[in-house]
Design a protein around this motif. Structure first.
Motif, mmCIF file in Angstrom:
data_model
loop_
_atom_site.group_PDB
_atom_site.id
_atom_site.type_symbol
_atom_site.label_atom_id
_atom_site.label_comp_id
_atom_site.label_asym_id
_atom_site.label_seq_id
_atom_site.Cartn_x
_atom_site.Cartn_y
_atom_site.Cartn_z
ATOM 1 N N LYS A 73 0.837 -1.202 0.000
ATOM 2 C CA LYS A 73 0.000 0.000 0.000
ATOM 3 C C LYS A 73 0.874 1.256 0.000
ATOM 4 O O LYS A 73 0.586 2.222 -0.711
ATOM 5 C CB LYS A 73 -0.927 -0.001 1.211
ATOM 6 N N HIS A 74 1.936 1.228 0.786
ATOM 7 C CA HIS A 74 2.820 2.392 0.835
ATOM 8 C C HIS A 74 3.516 2.601 -0.512
ATOM 9 O O HIS A 74 3.690 3.741 -0.955
ATOM 10 C CB HIS A 74 3.862 2.229 1.945
ATOM 11 N N GLN A 75 3.907 1.520 -1.156
ATOM 12 C CA GLN A 75 4.513 1.637 -2.482
ATOM 13 C C GLN A 75 3.545 2.295 -3.464
ATOM 14 O O GLN A 75 3.931 3.184 -4.238
ATOM 15 C CB GLN A 75 4.928 0.255 -2.998
ATOM 16 N N LEU A 76 2.292 1.858 -3.419
ATOM 17 C CA LEU A 76 1.283 2.430 -4.307
ATOM 18 C C LEU A 76 1.102 3.926 -4.035
ATOM 19 O O LEU A 76 1.027 4.737 -4.961
ATOM 20 C CB LEU A 76 -0.049 1.713 -4.114
ATOM 21 N N ILE A 77 1.042 4.280 -2.765
ATOM 22 C CA ILE A 77 0.860 5.681 -2.377
ATOM 23 C C ILE A 77 2.031 6.521 -2.859
ATOM 24 O O ILE A 77 1.859 7.604 -3.436
ATOM 25 C CB ILE A 77 0.685 5.792 -0.852
ATOM 26 N N MET A 78 3.245 6.027 -2.631
ATOM 27 C CA MET A 78 4.441 6.761 -3.041
ATOM 28 C C MET A 78 4.488 6.937 -4.552
ATOM 29 O O MET A 78 4.783 8.029 -5.062
ATOM 30 C CB MET A 78 5.698 6.037 -2.565
ATOM 31 N N GLN A 79 4.212 5.877 -5.274
ATOM 32 C CA GLN A 79 4.310 5.944 -6.731
ATOM 33 C C GLN A 79 3.213 6.818 -7.325
ATOM 34 O O GLN A 79 3.445 7.529 -8.308
ATOM 35 C CB GLN A 79 4.277 4.529 -7.309
ATOM 36 N N ALA A 80 2.024 6.792 -6.718
ATOM 37 C CA ALA A 80 0.966 7.689 -7.178
ATOM 38 C C ALA A 80 1.367 9.142 -6.932
ATOM 39 O O ALA A 80 1.182 10.010 -7.805
ATOM 40 C CB ALA A 80 -0.339 7.372 -6.450
ATOM 41 N N ALA A 81 1.922 9.421 -5.764
ATOM 42 C CA ALA A 81 2.374 10.780 -5.459
ATOM 43 C C ALA A 81 3.484 11.222 -6.408
ATOM 44 O O ALA A 81 3.526 12.377 -6.848
ATOM 45 C CB ALA A 81 2.842 10.866 -4.005
#
Length: 330
Positions: free
Chosen positions: A156-164
């Motif tokens: 989830k954190h990877q997804l959040i970081m990459q979206a940002a």
């Protein structure tokens, strides 16, 4: 991208049977034209009427490009001018994607433009202008689909970081998206698959997520005062109050999505049976308190608080600040 009725984008769309009958005339002719252009296995996924123009989404195979997605727009009142000059729908989106294609591969934020065609067709009306924009088909689909599966906190954190990161790149290029949500973010399965690897480096500028659907995108400096457009579940309070889009309204939409990635549901909801859904959404965004995260994710709460601040001046001034806090949070 299409969502459920309570989350549909604010775009002018006709649903009367009259255009459905027209579709029976349009689609066979469109298929024939695509076959002439060496596309095979053409299937039409979506068709609708927006501001008087027919717009659709189709899928096909091409000998050179492989599986592709085709976005197209058919218009009867743009025949006398270049399609690139038309500021609506696929005509407009083509211009945005062309501008973004100038970014380097490490800055890429949108699917690459494989081809585009501007044609004149005889369908029902004497002459219609058709523009077709061709992009790769991503078999892994959208982030919205990906979030339906159980995901560990690290993913989830990877997804959040990459979206940002991808939204940061878009803003650096001088563009606002204005419709940020999971269904408008694609999983790039055509790049080296470090996204699926447990060794993914969150600090890498290379992203495995791409933004899509730029029909509402505007330049950062452009004013959209009085023009309410987007997806109600993600629209910032000031947009409901008649103010224009801004970096902060994209940050607000990201804050809604951040909560959604972590918790699995959007933080604000309305009654699907509401007779005035837009008013109900406006009340949710403008009057409800900032949502609280479950204890397992409370280390993200300061980011949620700043991203979803009711006053846009109290939000992050840019996505770099948000990225900084996200790196510290995990």
């Amino acid at each position: 991208m299409k969502d459920n009725a309570s989350n549909s984008s604010l775009r002018q769309a006709k649903t009367a049977p009259v255009w459905q009958a027209d579709a029976q005339q349009i689609l066979p002719v469109l298929t024939k034209e695509l076959v002439k252009l060496q596309y095979r296995q053409v299937s039409h996924l979506r068709i609708g009427v927006y501001a008087g123009d027919y717009q659709g989404l189709s899928r096909a195979m091409h000998s050179q490009f492989g599986p592709v997605l085709l976005k197209w727009q058919l218009s009867n009142h743009h025949c006398q001018q270049s399609a690139q000059a038309v500021s609506s729908g696929v005509f407009y989106e083509y211009g945005v994607i062309t501008a973004l294609s100038a970014l380097t591969p490490y800055q890429r934020v949108a699917p690459p433009l494989l081809a585009h065609y501007e044609l004149r067709l005889h369908i029902a009306a004497p002459l219609s202008a058709l523009i077709v924009v061709v992009m790769p088909y991503y078999k892994n689909g959208s982030l919205s689909q990906y979030l339906k599966r159980p995901l560990p906190a690290r993913r989830k954190h990877q997804l959040i970081m990459q979206a940002a990161q991808v939204i940061t790149q878009l803003h650096r290029a001088g563009w606002l998206h204005n419709d940020i949500k999971p269904s408008n973010i694609l999983l790039d399965d055509l790049s080296p698959p470090h996204f699926l690897s447990s060794q993914a480096d969150d600090s890498s500028p290379k992203t495995d997520l791409l933004l899509t659907d730029f029909a509402l995108a505007t330049r950062v400096e452009a004013s959209t005062i009085g023009h309410l457009a987007g997806t109600p579940a993600y629209l910032a309070p000031e947009r409901w109050q008649g103010h224009g889009a801004s970096v902060q309204s994209d940050i607000y939409a990201f804050g809604i999505m951040l909560y959604e990635i972590l918790v699995g549901v959007r933080p604000l909801q309305i009654d699907k049976q509401s007779r005035e859904p837009l008013k109900a959404w406006a009340v949710q965004h403008c009057q409800q308190p900032i949502p609280r995260l479950p204890p397992a994710y409370r280390h993200y709460q300061p980011i949620i608080d700043q991203a979803l601040a009711r006053r846009n001046k109290e939000r992050y001034s840019n996505f770099r600040e948000c990225l900084r806090d996200l790196k510290i949070a995990y």
